[in-house]
Design a protein around this motif. Sequence first.
Motif, PDB file in Angstrom:
ATOM      1  N   ILE B  61       0.775  -1.082  -0.007  1.00 55.39           N
ATOM      2  CA  ILE B  61       0.201  -0.099  -0.012  1.00 55.39           C
ATOM      3  C   ILE B  61       0.838   1.106  -0.094  1.00 55.39           C
ATOM      4  CG2 ILE B  61      -2.115  -1.026   1.134  1.00 55.39           C
ATOM      5  CD1 ILE B  61      -1.049   0.181   3.884  1.00 55.39           C
ATOM      6  N   LYS B  62       0.469   2.408  -0.603  1.00 57.29           N
ATOM      7  CA  LYS B  62       1.102   3.403  -0.682  1.00 57.29           C
ATOM      8  C   LYS B  62       0.581   4.557   0.193  1.00 57.29           C
ATOM      9  CE  LYS B  62       2.316   3.180  -5.405  1.00 57.29           C
ATOM     10  NZ  LYS B  62       1.597   3.386  -6.972  1.00 57.29           N
ATOM     11  N   SER B  63      -0.551   4.237   0.718  1.00 53.36           N
ATOM     12  CA  SER B  63      -1.293   5.367   1.573  1.00 53.36           C
ATOM     13  C   SER B  63      -2.178   4.783   2.398  1.00 53.36           C
ATOM     14  CB  SER B  63      -1.917   6.471   0.640  1.00 53.36           C
ATOM     15  OG  SER B  63      -3.054   5.805   0.063  1.00 53.36           O
ATOM     16  N   PHE B  64      -2.756   5.394   3.466  1.00 61.24           N
ATOM     17  CA  PHE B  64      -3.758   5.053   4.403  1.00 61.24           C
ATOM     18  C   PHE B  64      -4.818   6.326   4.566  1.00 61.24           C
ATOM     19  CE2 PHE B  64      -0.653   6.165   7.219  1.00 61.24           C
ATOM     20  CZ  PHE B  64      -1.633   6.910   8.415  1.00 61.24           C
ATOM     21  N   LEU B  65      -5.865   6.077   5.070  1.00 60.26           N
ATOM     22  CA  LEU B  65      -6.688   7.111   5.272  1.00 60.26           C
ATOM     23  C   LEU B  65      -6.712   7.548   6.763  1.00 60.26           C
ATOM     24  CD1 LEU B  65      -9.932   5.864   3.138  1.00 60.26           C
ATOM     25  CD2 LEU B  65      -8.124   7.695   2.496  1.00 60.26           C
ATOM     26  N   PHE B  66      -7.174   8.747   6.964  1.00 56.10           N
ATOM     27  CA  PHE B  66      -7.271   9.414   8.185  1.00 56.10           C
ATOM     28  C   PHE B  66      -8.664  10.158   8.317  1.00 56.10           C
ATOM     29  CE2 PHE B  66      -6.717  12.453  11.681  1.00 56.10           C
ATOM     30  CZ  PHE B  66      -6.040  11.627  12.542  1.00 56.10           C
ATOM     31  N   VAL B  67      -9.186   9.591   9.242  1.00 54.06           N
ATOM     32  CA  VAL B  67     -10.830  10.295   9.229  1.00 54.06           C
ATOM     33  C   VAL B  67     -10.739  11.340  10.309  1.00 54.06           C
ATOM     34  CG1 VAL B  67     -11.914   8.532  10.284  1.00 54.06           C
ATOM     35  CG2 VAL B  67     -13.158  10.244   8.821  1.00 54.06           C
ATOM     36  N   ILE B  68     -11.434  12.378  10.101  1.00 56.75           N
ATOM     37  CA  ILE B  68     -11.671  13.519  11.339  1.00 56.75           C
ATOM     38  C   ILE B  68     -12.945  12.966  11.953  1.00 56.75           C
ATOM     39  CG2 ILE B  68     -12.018  15.893  11.707  1.00 56.75           C
ATOM     40  CD1 ILE B  68      -9.248  15.226  10.565  1.00 56.75           C
ATOM     41  N   ASP B  69     -12.812  12.996  13.429  1.00 52.88           N
ATOM     42  CA  ASP B  69     -13.982  12.768  14.363  1.00 52.88           C
ATOM     43  C   ASP B  69     -14.925  13.672  13.815  1.00 52.88           C
ATOM     44  OD1 ASP B  69     -13.951  11.363  17.292  1.00 52.88           O
ATOM     45  OD2 ASP B  69     -15.257  13.116  16.957  1.00 52.88           O
ATOM     46  N   PRO B  70     -16.352  13.134  13.810  1.00 57.31           N
ATOM     47  CA  PRO B  70     -17.426  13.993  13.384  1.00 57.31           C
ATOM     48  C   PRO B  70     -17.677  15.191  14.236  1.00 57.31           C
ATOM     49  CG  PRO B  70     -17.885  11.577  13.455  1.00 57.31           C
ATOM     50  CD  PRO B  70     -16.527  11.908  14.018  1.00 57.31           C
ATOM     51  N   SER B  71     -17.680  14.913  15.557  1.00 62.56           N
ATOM     52  CA  SER B  71     -17.694  16.246  16.609  1.00 62.56           C
ATOM     53  C   SER B  71     -16.760  17.455  16.073  1.00 62.56           C
ATOM     54  CB  SER B  71     -17.717  15.699  17.814  1.00 62.56           C
ATOM     55  OG  SER B  71     -16.325  15.059  18.000  1.00 62.56           O
ATOM     56  N   LEU B  72     -15.656  16.946  15.571  1.00 59.63           N
ATOM     57  CA  LEU B  72     -14.635  17.938  15.256  1.00 59.63           C
ATOM     58  C   LEU B  72     -14.569  18.473  13.965  1.00 59.63           C
ATOM     59  CD1 LEU B  72     -11.939  16.470  17.532  1.00 59.63           C
ATOM     60  CD2 LEU B  72     -13.249  18.485  18.178  1.00 59.63           C
ATOM     61  N   GLN B  73     -15.288  17.683  13.020  1.00 62.45           N
ATOM     62  CA  GLN B  73     -14.936  17.850  11.520  1.00 62.45           C
ATOM     63  C   GLN B  73     -15.073  19.255  10.941  1.00 62.45           C
ATOM     64  OE1 GLN B  73     -17.167  14.964   9.446  1.00 62.45           O
ATOM     65  NE2 GLN B  73     -18.794  15.936   9.197  1.00 62.45           N
ATOM     66  N   VAL B 106     -15.071  13.260   6.933  1.00 64.59           N
ATOM     67  CA  VAL B 106     -14.052  14.153   6.164  1.00 64.59           C
ATOM     68  C   VAL B 106     -12.885  13.154   6.139  1.00 64.59           C
ATOM     69  CG1 VAL B 106     -12.582  15.804   6.333  1.00 64.59           C
ATOM     70  CG2 VAL B 106     -14.961  16.362   6.920  1.00 64.59           C
ATOM     71  N   PHE B 107     -12.470  12.690   5.025  1.00 63.25           N
ATOM     72  CA  PHE B 107     -11.095  11.756   5.094  1.00 63.25           C
ATOM     73  C   PHE B 107     -10.062  12.516   4.504  1.00 63.25           C
ATOM     74  CE2 PHE B 107     -14.836   8.759   4.826  1.00 63.25           C
ATOM     75  CZ  PHE B 107     -14.334   7.936   5.695  1.00 63.25           C
ATOM     76  N   PHE B 108      -8.874  12.176   5.048  1.00 62.70           N
ATOM     77  CA  PHE B 108      -7.659  12.626   4.439  1.00 62.70           C
ATOM     78  C   PHE B 108      -6.797  11.362   3.967  1.00 62.70           C
ATOM     79  CE2 PHE B 108      -8.891  16.400   6.825  1.00 62.70           C
ATOM     80  CZ  PHE B 108      -8.567  17.199   5.929  1.00 62.70           C
ATOM     81  N   ARG B 109      -6.162  11.413   3.028  1.00 61.88           N
ATOM     82  CA  ARG B 109      -5.142  10.544   2.604  1.00 61.88           C
ATOM     83  C   ARG B 109      -3.784  10.710   2.820  1.00 61.88           C
ATOM     84  NH1 ARG B 109      -5.731   9.084  -3.218  1.00 61.88           N
ATOM     85  NH2 ARG B 109      -4.530  10.699  -3.585  1.00 61.88           N
ATOM     86  N   ILE B 110      -3.192   9.971   3.552  1.00 62.43           N
ATOM     87  CA  ILE B 110      -1.583  10.128   4.056  1.00 62.43           C
ATOM     88  C   ILE B 110      -0.801   9.394   3.318  1.00 62.43           C
ATOM     89  CG2 ILE B 110      -0.117  10.013   5.901  1.00 62.43           C
ATOM     90  CD1 ILE B 110      -2.489  10.729   7.720  1.00 62.43           C
ATOM     91  N   ASN B 111      -0.202   9.936   2.197  1.00 64.41           N
ATOM     92  CA  ASN B 111       0.731   9.124   1.408  1.00 64.41           C
ATOM     93  C   ASN B 111       1.971   8.780   2.356  1.00 64.41           C
ATOM     94  OD1 ASN B 111      -0.902   9.430  -0.972  1.00 64.41           O
ATOM     95  ND2 ASN B 111      -0.207  11.739  -0.823  1.00 64.41           N
ATOM     96  N   LEU B 112       2.432   7.612   2.252  1.00 63.26           N
ATOM     97  CA  LEU B 112       3.526   7.231   2.933  1.00 63.26           C
ATOM     98  C   LEU B 112       4.957   7.338   2.207  1.00 63.26           C
ATOM     99  CD1 LEU B 112       1.967   3.577   3.949  1.00 63.26           C
ATOM    100  CD2 LEU B 112       2.477   5.515   5.447  1.00 63.26           C
ATOM    101  N   ALA B 113       5.986   7.459   2.734  1.00 65.07           N
ATOM    102  CA  ALA B 113       7.074   7.891   2.099  1.00 65.07           C
ATOM    103  C   ALA B 113       7.597   6.855   1.208  1.00 65.07           C
ATOM    104  CB  ALA B 113       8.056   8.299   3.437  1.00 65.07           C
ATOM    105  N   SER B 114       7.437   5.677   1.756  1.00 63.22           N
ATOM    106  CA  SER B 114       7.828   4.331   0.840  1.00 63.22           C
ATOM    107  C   SER B 114       6.762   3.416   1.030  1.00 63.22           C
ATOM    108  CB  SER B 114       9.093   3.727   1.333  1.00 63.22           C
ATOM    109  OG  SER B 114       9.119   3.623   2.741  1.00 63.22           O
ATOM    110  N   PRO B 115       6.396   2.729  -0.078  1.00 63.40           N
ATOM    111  CA  PRO B 115       5.086   1.844   0.068  1.00 63.40           C
ATOM    112  C   PRO B 115       5.476   0.728   1.064  1.00 63.40           C
ATOM    113  CG  PRO B 115       6.051   2.146  -2.244  1.00 63.40           C
ATOM    114  CD  PRO B 115       7.012   2.893  -1.535  1.00 63.40           C
ATOM    115  N   LEU B 116       4.152   0.571   1.622  1.00 60.15           N
ATOM    116  CA  LEU B 116       4.517  -0.630   2.682  1.00 60.15           C
ATOM    117  C   LEU B 116       4.154  -1.993   2.194  1.00 60.15           C
ATOM    118  CD1 LEU B 116       4.676  -0.192   5.654  1.00 60.15           C
ATOM    119  CD2 LEU B 116       2.196  -0.277   6.023  1.00 60.15           C
TER     120      LEU B 116
END
Lengths: 709, 601
Positions: B61-73, B106-116
């Motif tokens: 995988i090259k990236s993973f997802l990070f989601v913001i808590d609904p109460s804070l988004q 609300v999602f964010f994709r965090i791209n890893l420095a090197s594929p995992l």
Amino acid sequence: MKTSSAPFGAGWLLRMSPQKQDTLLKLMILTIAAILAFSTRLFSVLQFESVIHEFDPYFNYRTTLFLAEKGFYNFHNWFDDRAWYPLGRIIGGTIYPGLMVTSAAIYNVLNFINITINVRNVCVFLAPLFASFTTVVTYLFTKELKDAGAGLVAASMLAIVPGYISRSVAGSYDNEGIAIFCMLLTYTLWVKAAKTGSLFWSVLCALAYFYMVSSWGGYVFLINLIPLHVLILMFTGRFSHRIYVAYSSVYCIGTILSMQIAFVGFQPVQSSEHMAALGVFGLCQIHAFVDYLRSKLSVEQFNLLFKSLVLISGSVMFGAAAVATAAGKISPWTGRFYSLLDPSYAKNNIPIIASVSEHQPTAWSSFYFDLQLLVFMFPVGLYYCFSKLTDANIFIIIYGVTSIYFSGVMVRLMLVLAPVMCILSGIGVSSVLNTYMKNLDVSTKKDKKQKKSDNTYPLKNEIATGVIMIMTSFLIMYTFHCTWVTSEAYSSPSIVLTARGGDNGKIIFDDFREAYYWLRQNTHYNAKIMSWWDYGYQITAIANRTVLVDNNTWNNTHISRVGQAMASTEDKAYEIMRELDVDYVLVIFGGLTGYSSDDINKFLWMVRIGGSTDRGSHIKEADYYTPQGEFRVDKDGSPILLNCLMYKMCYYRFGSVYTEGGKPTGYDRVRNTEIGNKDFELEVLEEAYTTEHWLVRIYKVKNLENRGI
Amino acid sequence: MAKYLQLCILSIILATVSTANQDTISSSIVNTKVDRKIDVSSHIVKIYTTVTVENKGSSTIKSFLFVIDPSLQSKLSFIGAVSKSGDDTSKLSVESTRVESQKDKVFFRINLASPLAAGKSTTVEVETIYAHVLKAYPAEILQSEKQLVIFNSNLYFYSPYKTLTQTTSVTTTSSSIESYTRTKPVSVSDNVIKYGPFEEREPFVEAELKVHEENNSPFLTITSMERIIEISHWGNIAVEEHIDMRHSGATLKGPFSRFDYQRNNDGVSSIKSFRTQFPAAARDVYYRDEIGNVSTSNMRELEDSVELEIRPRFPLFGGWKTQYYIGYNIPSYEYLFNRGNDYGLKMRFVDHIYDDMVVDELTVRVILPESAKNIVVDPPYPVKRGSNELHYTYLDTIGRPVIVLYKTNLVEQHIQDFTVTYSFQKMLLLQEPLLVVGAFYLLFLLVIIYVRLDFSITKDEAKESRLRVSSLINEVQDAQDKRSALYQSYDDAINKYKSSKDTTTFGNSRKKINNDYTALTKQINTIHAQLKTEGSEASERVAELQKLDGQYHDLINSAISQAEKLISNKLSKQQYLDADSANNTKREDLESKMEALRATL
């Protein structure tokens, strides 16, 4: 043999023709004087900042801002609901718009050519700019009266005279700043018109008069002075066709033009202040007619006709004036004008006029303080004017004598006196120097021997040297005095106060702006602020909030109502405040810092003005004094005073403050006593804001309490 | 205001989402270990999440997802991620994205420095900053009361993936905590509440986390701010910032007592002053508001910055607002770079105003020099670009282009550089000075023309005559100047003759000078006649001048004859010297007389 002098050496000045040298010298002196006039007025900007000063200038600034943003027609029709709540004020019809129009025009022109200066800076620097113009006009005026030399001396003196600077430093954005220029311009053109009898100059004079009318209420002085001049010329047998043409055209055109100013309206033909001008106009026609008849008739015929004519026309005019006054067509003389003629008039009759410090009679010392050398050189100038009497000289003599009288009556008319002082002193100094400079022996040694043998005038050279040296040192002292007075006394903006700290540093009290800015930022936009009228203009301009009364003291009953609220007990005051929808009350309190012109010291005026109307008849000045007739705020003070709203607002919680070492708490540093009533709570008000040095205290009027079930 | 902000943020997020990527939740990723540190000690909430992600699937995988808590988004200001392997940290790119099945999140994709690779795991630290999350409770306080706030969020790590083990710690301002959620395991030490470890939580799991604590830190919010950067190619960049701020904590109810404020030092949550940092090169700093200079401020020059202690005119209590503007100059060589006619401005998009600052709305205006072209803006994070404006100031003709940029919800982490590149002809720098020169030239020209034209209808004979006389006198003076130059040539010729003894040359040059001389004398004579007709008294002086000149010329002639005698040895050297010196003194005397006469013509 060697030298045919170089084309660009030091000799170039000498190689110019005398006329060119003369022009160059005059231009240079005049330019330097004008620049000096501008720059000496910048002390306040350098010591503080580019800020509008005092009270009235804030109103002028606010109106100028409005004019610059919204245009002339909106300005003309402006009904201001931010002042005199709930009455409002028709601004367009109750001000002299000359000042605002001038600065808005300068602002628009500069911005049109992309010189992006803001309105505030135009306003701040307008008075110094016009002071420069005044310097030039003074030169022209004096040149008409005497000669260019006297003109240059007068212009240089006017550039730095403190009596004029006091009202025209940078930031002092008031009508007077441009009015003095207009006044001198009108005088110059009048003298020119009277000298030439030309319609051209007369029309120009009328236009200058129109500008003057549009900028200051003091134009009344002008429209009485010119007729007086004409009248005296008639009495002294100097009346001529020139005067006839000049006065008739100036009066007719000037009056019609002046009636275009909404605030002046029909006053020039109705109010008694303007009647002298009308009367002299009539007299001019009769005089001219009589002169005509005299040239056509024999002496006996003429005498008979003259007597009957005088009798008839005199009685007709007197009757007409009496009828018009009785019918209310000619308004009675206004209070301010009475107080000009009789200094005690206002004090006895109109407290609101007497309460203004600048309407107080002038102290002797302030003549010297404001004019210094001019006080002594003024009579010298008068002497020279009398010694060579001309129509123009008669004018300056009348101007000098009348303005000396008026400035003695009212401090602020010192402003009108200062220019004539400079002109007459300029004539005096220049004449003295002219006389003695000629006697000064500057020739080479060889010729000296011949001159020493002049037995009719021993020590001619020495006396001349002495006189010139004394005069020079006087002039130098004058310069130093003026600079000192300007920097020390007249350059404080009074919106920012300073005091010397212990380590000789400057402590700045910026409490006024702190409080006004708090109001601007943290109160409701439509909040109504009650304060004594002195601060009205500042609150509307700086805090942008609605006030009940302001410095345009047009409605005595309304001011009286505010005075009553301040002088009453809390519950009585609450009724008045509810009636007037007051949200906040603002008081100025100097007890902590020792600022002496605070509201407690002005309080007696509030009591007097408050008690001067029917609704406030229960407020009696005597109640606020001790049985011994003293006004004190300590334990012995009158209990009515110690429980009135003003006292409570000023001293709320002050009873627990230590102000000075070795003194008990609640020690008032202005009155130098420990206050009498220390421990009290406010029932209908709550403290909303107090500035850092307690100079301004703002209270919120509480709502009515919820009714219990 | 808050609602408006949320809308803004949402719209921005939507805008980015609509253009940005789409992702799916991969079932092969598992959070093996999560450690969350929530810092609520100031008025903003900072959450540092350390996630160890493991790839349980079969492909890399090259990236993973990070989601913001609904109460804070809706409150998110900033998100950033770094990867941690051992001691190295490297910044990872974070992109906004969306997931078809979870549209409300609300999602964010965090791209890893090197594929995992499959089976491997990596540790990533995600920093998220939220503004306006802490709610004052009670919402209104008296001056003497302390400010209490509530933090309301999710006890568990909100993630699209399964979380194996996680801990959460909340750092509060002080140890005075009113209440907190007591889900076990929990421990409190001083100002840190520790939850967890919790094992095996499903994706998108929620549980209440509520902390009610005393927080007297400055709740200062910049509700709107305008930053104006004006570039001058004469070496200066002027920066001005207009700032509207308000105290967004618990509002003050009831009276404000200056006495209590001064004596008892209460009003602990109020803001008396704060510090703003400028670039170290900042000069001419000013701090004003619409009614004038604010005199209560102190400036300190630090090593790497200039620090200004700003005291608003009045202390800010809850709900109170103030406005001010502040400005300074910086030399352009530190921020403006060029290659030929291409320029690049590189400076901070927003600068430090106070620690833990929050800016709700920011407008940046960059005023470029007149006739700058090919403008390209490169912001460090997505910003909204407004339409270009024109700005007119001193000596402008066509107006300066102004770039307008908007951005909402900024915090300290947004202090990053942006660049503006444009091209500008260097020669155009001269336009403004030339404009001034031209204007003055025109003015002088007008004056010159005006002075030389006669606008009078009638003729003033006396004045005319005076003018004519003065011009004639000028001519006389010129001629006299030339004549005295000729005397000099006579001397030179004689000296030359004495040394060379060449009679013919001398004769020639003498003849030439003589011709000039007679011409000049003739000219002066005609002018003299004219002056006489004008009736000027100067004519007498000219006559006098001519007389003196005649004498002078005689002396020269005698000097010449003596010189000739000397050459032809009719005269001894001593005799010649005596005669010559006598001649010279006479001539000097005459010369000074003539010069004096000439000056007073």
